[in-house]
Structure formats: C-alpha cells, structure tokens
Scaffold this active site. Structure first.
Site, PDB file in Angstrom:
ATOM      1  N   TRP A 148       0.866  -1.187   0.000  1.00 15.19           N
ATOM      2  CA  TRP A 148       0.000   0.000   0.000  1.00 15.19           C
ATOM      3  C   TRP A 148       0.903   1.237   0.000  1.00 15.19           C
ATOM      4  O   TRP A 148       1.834   1.335   0.805  1.00 15.19           O
ATOM      5  CB  TRP A 148      -0.880  -0.041   1.255  1.00 15.19           C
ATOM      6  CG  TRP A 148      -1.801   1.113   1.419  1.00 15.19           C
ATOM      7  CD1 TRP A 148      -2.636   1.627   0.477  1.00 15.19           C
ATOM      8  CD2 TRP A 148      -1.994   1.890   2.607  1.00 15.19           C
ATOM      9  NE1 TRP A 148      -3.357   2.666   1.012  1.00 15.19           N
ATOM     10  CE2 TRP A 148      -2.973   2.851   2.306  1.00 15.19           C
ATOM     11  CE3 TRP A 148      -1.426   1.858   3.889  1.00 15.19           C
ATOM     12  CZ2 TRP A 148      -3.412   3.789   3.244  1.00 15.19           C
ATOM     13  CZ3 TRP A 148      -1.866   2.774   4.819  1.00 15.19           C
ATOM     14  CH2 TRP A 148      -2.843   3.728   4.498  1.00 15.19           C
ATOM     15  N   ASP A 164      -0.502  -5.185   9.605  1.00 18.82           N
ATOM     16  CA  ASP A 164      -1.465  -4.173   9.196  1.00 18.82           C
ATOM     17  C   ASP A 164      -2.747  -4.926   8.850  1.00 18.82           C
ATOM     18  O   ASP A 164      -2.780  -5.692   7.884  1.00 18.82           O
ATOM     19  CB  ASP A 164      -0.911  -3.426   7.976  1.00 18.82           C
ATOM     20  CG  ASP A 164      -1.853  -2.316   7.512  1.00 18.82           C
ATOM     21  OD1 ASP A 164      -2.961  -2.181   8.077  1.00 18.82           O
ATOM     22  OD2 ASP A 164      -1.478  -1.578   6.578  1.00 18.82           O
ATOM     23  N   LYS A 202     -13.094  -0.386   6.173  1.00 23.38           N
ATOM     24  CA  LYS A 202     -13.718  -1.266   5.181  1.00 23.38           C
ATOM     25  C   LYS A 202     -14.775  -2.158   5.814  1.00 23.38           C
ATOM     26  O   LYS A 202     -15.888  -2.255   5.310  1.00 23.38           O
ATOM     27  CB  LYS A 202     -12.676  -2.156   4.505  1.00 23.38           C
ATOM     28  CG  LYS A 202     -11.361  -1.484   4.211  1.00 23.38           C
ATOM     29  CD  LYS A 202     -11.427  -0.518   3.068  1.00 23.38           C
ATOM     30  CE  LYS A 202     -10.337   0.510   3.205  1.00 23.38           C
ATOM     31  NZ  LYS A 202      -9.564   0.777   2.038  1.00 23.38           N
TER      32      LYS A 202
HETATM   33  N1  PMP Z   1      -3.456  -0.446   5.375  1.00 22.06           N
HETATM   34  C1  PMP Z   1      -3.855  -0.930   4.201  1.00 22.06           C
HETATM   35  C2  PMP Z   1      -3.129  -2.094   3.623  1.00 22.06           C
HETATM   36  C3  PMP Z   1      -4.923  -0.346   3.536  1.00 22.06           C
HETATM   37  O1  PMP Z   1      -5.312  -0.852   2.367  1.00 22.06           O
HETATM   38  C4  PMP Z   1      -5.589   0.747   4.112  1.00 22.06           C
HETATM   39  C5  PMP Z   1      -6.753   1.382   3.426  1.00 22.06           C
HETATM   40  N2  PMP Z   1      -6.571   1.715   2.100  1.00 22.06           N
HETATM   41  C6  PMP Z   1      -5.131   1.203   5.352  1.00 22.06           C
HETATM   42  C7  PMP Z   1      -4.071   0.579   5.945  1.00 22.06           C
HETATM   43  C8  PMP Z   1      -5.695   2.320   6.134  1.00 22.06           C
HETATM   44  O2  PMP Z   1      -6.836   2.943   5.804  1.00 22.06           O
HETATM   45  P1  PMP Z   1      -7.561   3.825   6.891  1.00 22.06           P
HETATM   46  O3  PMP Z   1      -6.579   4.831   7.363  1.00 22.06           O
HETATM   47  O4  PMP Z   1      -8.725   4.398   6.198  1.00 22.06           O
HETATM   48  O5  PMP Z   1      -7.968   2.896   7.972  1.00 22.06           O
END
Ligand code: PMP
Length: 401
Positions: free
Chosen positions: A132, A213, A249
C-alpha cells in the site's frame, strides 16, 4: 511576493488523485476502480444497516461529546482487542496487550512508527514489494528506515515466497517485518496457512518483530476469525507483535477514522509501559481521538443482535466482491482467444485484483476506456458491478495485447 515562495507544488496522491481525475471525466461508461471503497451493485456508497442502528441508539441515549481519554474509548479498545485475538485469548486476560485507539489504520500505523523511531533507533522496517503506497510515506515521515522484501512475482502473478523468506532472513536481527494480516494490498495475494508458519519460523529465528497491518478483517473472507488467523498464529507462539487495525472497510466507517494500535508484549508490565508511551506520542499530535466511530464499533460488537447482523452484512459485501471477481474472470476467459491463464484473478482475495497490467497498459485503460485505476495495475473490485464486468473485460483484453 509570498513568504511561501520556496514552497513548490506537491504532486497529487497516486491513489486519491485517481478519484480526482475520475470526477473530471464525463464519459458515460467511466469506472472508478482506483480507491478501495465498497460500492453497491448500483455503484453507490453504502452505509451498513448496523451502523445506522447503532447511530440511532446513540442519538436516543443522548450521549455526550466530552473528550475521550488519550487512549480512546475503553469499550472500543476492549472490543477491538477481542475481535483481533478472539475474546477468550489468554493474552487479554493476562493483560499483555497494549491497545490505543488510533485515527483509523493510517493513524494507528503512524503511532507505531513513532514508537519504533523513539525506542528502536536505527531499526529497520521491512515492507513488501509492492505494498500500500502510504506505508512508505508513514515511515518516511516518522524517520524510520525501511527497505523492501520480495513479495510479488510478475511471472506467476503470485507470491514470490522464496524471495520473501530469503529477504526476511537477510534483514538485520531485530527488524520489524510489516505484514498484511489478510487481503494483501495491492496484490490480493496472501500466503497459505503453511507459508504463514514458515514466515513465523524465520521471524522467530531472526528475532524480528512482526508488525501486522489489518485493514480488512472480515472483509476478505467474510469471517472475522478466518481473517485474523495469521495474527493469531503468531500470537499463539508467544511472540511479541504490533497490529494496526482499521474499521474503514469492514464497517464502512471510512471517514470516521476509527482503528487501533495494539502491541502484544511478553508481560503485563511491558504492555503497561508501552501503552503509556503510545499515549505520550498521541498527546502532542492530536490530543485524543474522535468518539463517534469508537462508539459505533463498541455498540455493534457489544450487542449480540447487532454483532450477528454485522457479520451477515460483511458476508454480503465480501460475497458481492467475490461474485464480481468470478464474473470478471469468466468474461475475460470467454473473450480472450489466446491460451493465457487468467486464473490468478480467482486466486486473489479481498477488495483488490492485481491485473498484471503494466504502466502503459494501465494508461490505456484510463485514456481509451475511461477505467480509472492505480498505475501499478491494481483494480478495486469493490467499485465494479456485475453489469460492468463485460465492459471491463473488453478494456483489459484490449490493453493487455
Ligand atoms: N493499510 C492498508 C493495507 C490499507 O489498504 C488501508 C486502506 N486503504 C489502510 C491501511 C488504512 O486505511 P484507513 O486509514 O482508512 O484505515
């Protein structure tokens, strides 16, 4: 003349910039497969019905808006650790987990990065290649050195497991190994349970610290427990580890910025000290986290009826994504007259599919077909409807050859 003359224009964010370009396009078949946000079959954003119910409850109760403690809402922190490890996990009873509410996944990763920078000076974080896009920004901003381990094999559009293992082995002892708990972003390629065991072996041998993560728990397979199995496997070995969680999500709480950083320690005493330092990092950055999303999660998880309904909605979302994945694959196979094996699309899991399209081919997808996606060939299946699978298949085949 401005005092800010020396400030140059920053480039657009490679992921969020895709949505900006999409909005500017007026073509009727345009498709936004850039950002990873769930859409309905009608391609509209979706608020989970359990979220609405929890919000109604909160309104009826007339809950206050006072500051939360620095570490966040106690009921949320308890719920989030239990969702991650399983409610009956002895680690929780032994108080070996330090949980601090964060500003979703990103903010939680950032807190952990600051902790690493402060207390493990010079330690490297190993991230998968690719990963990411924001991971690199997060560690750069926290001044934590990072390097990549091999992950994706373009020849098979699969996992380069041998490369991954040898790069983790070759890293300096005591490195942090960033792992995607499930539904690897951007590739959609996860290790098998047997491969996770080997990854854990190598990390233990080298005294590394696993750093998970977890942005898609329950959203990848439809099961909260199955999607946490990688983390639980490591925790069951008695390893110390870090886990950043996000509810963007799985509960569709993107803009509420709700998540957590968890540090599993070998003693309750270490966990208490780690937690105190995480709070110390958070205080000057944003003081304390927002309450709304934390209450939603706590209410949903704390009420057996809502909890069950959430699981059903998650299965529904995961199911819709799986069904467009299948339909896209079927459409491509029916249209492609070559011998190419597209089965990797079906083997991937979660919101994304790595199409194997290179940069020029991805450009063709956007320029000719009005399909917006990141330039690494990643498409978000959450933004695809069954009705548009044929169109997308045409675009992919045209761009590929
Ligand atoms: N880690 C990964 C691998 C992700 O895909 C995402 C969302 N795109 C996030 C972290 C964090 O997203 P958010 O800050 O909205 O929780």
């Amino acid at each position: 003349v401005s005092r800010f003359e020396s400030i140059t224009m920053a480039p657009p964010d490679p992921i969020l910039g895709v949505s900006e370009a999409f909005r500017a396009d007026t073509h009727e078949m345009k498709l936004n497969l850039g950002v990873g946000a769930y859409r309905t079959e009608e391609l509209r954003p979706y608020v989970l019905s359990v979220v609405k119910k929890a919000e109604n409850l909160m309104l009826e109760r007339g809950e206050f808006k006072e500051y939360l403690p620095i570490e966040g809402l106690a009921a949320f922190n308890k719920a989030t650790a239990e969702l991650l490890l399983g409610a009956d996990n002895p680690i929780i009873k032994q108080q070996r987990i330090a949980t601090v509410q964060g500003l979703s996944g990103t903010g939680s990763l950032r807190l952990a990065a600051a902790l690493i920078e402060r207390y493990f000076p010079g330690a490297k974080v190993l991230i998968s290649s690719p990963t990411w896009g924001n991971h690199k920004n997060i560690f750069n901003d926290a001044r934590v050195p990072w390097s990549e381990y091999r992950y994706y094999d373009p020849k098979t559009v699969g996992l380069d497991f041998d490369g991954m293992i040898s790069d983790i082995k070759a890293a300096p002892e005591g490195s942090f190994i960033l792992l995607h708990g499930c539904a690897h972003n951007p590739t959609g390629i996860d290790p098998t349970p047997e491969q996770w065991e080997v990854i854990a072996d190598v990390i233990q041998e080298k005294n590394h610290i696993p750093f998970f993560d977890v942005a898609y728990q329950g959203f990848a397979s439809g099961s909260l427990d199955a999607d946490a199995s990688s983390v639980r496997l490591f925790a069951a070995r008695g390893m110390e580890l870090l886990v950043a969680q996000s509810y963007s999500k799985n509960l569709g709480l993107y803009a509420e910025r709700i998540g957590a950083i968890n540090v599993v320690c070998s003693s309750a005493d270490a966990a208490a000290r780690v937690k105190s330092q995480l709070k110390r990092i958070a205080r000057p950055m944003y003081s304390n986290p927002p309450i709304h999303g934390a209450r939603i999660v706590a209410n949903v998880v704390g009420d057996p009826a809502l909890f069950n309904e959430w699981k059903e909605e998650m299965e529904l979302m995961a199911g819709r994504i799986k069904s467009v994945r299948q339909k896209l694959y079927d459409s491509i196979c029916a249209k492609d007259k070559s011998e190419k094996d597209w089965s990797y699309i079906l083997k991937q899991i979660g919101m994304f599919s790595f199409t194997g399209l290179n940069r020029a081919q991805s450009d063709n997808m956007t320029d000719k077909w009005h399909v917006y996606m990141t330039k690494d060939g990643r498409i978000s299946l959450a933004g695809l409807s069954a009705a548009k699978c044929e169109y997308l298949a045409d675009a992919i085949i045209d761009s590929f050859y």
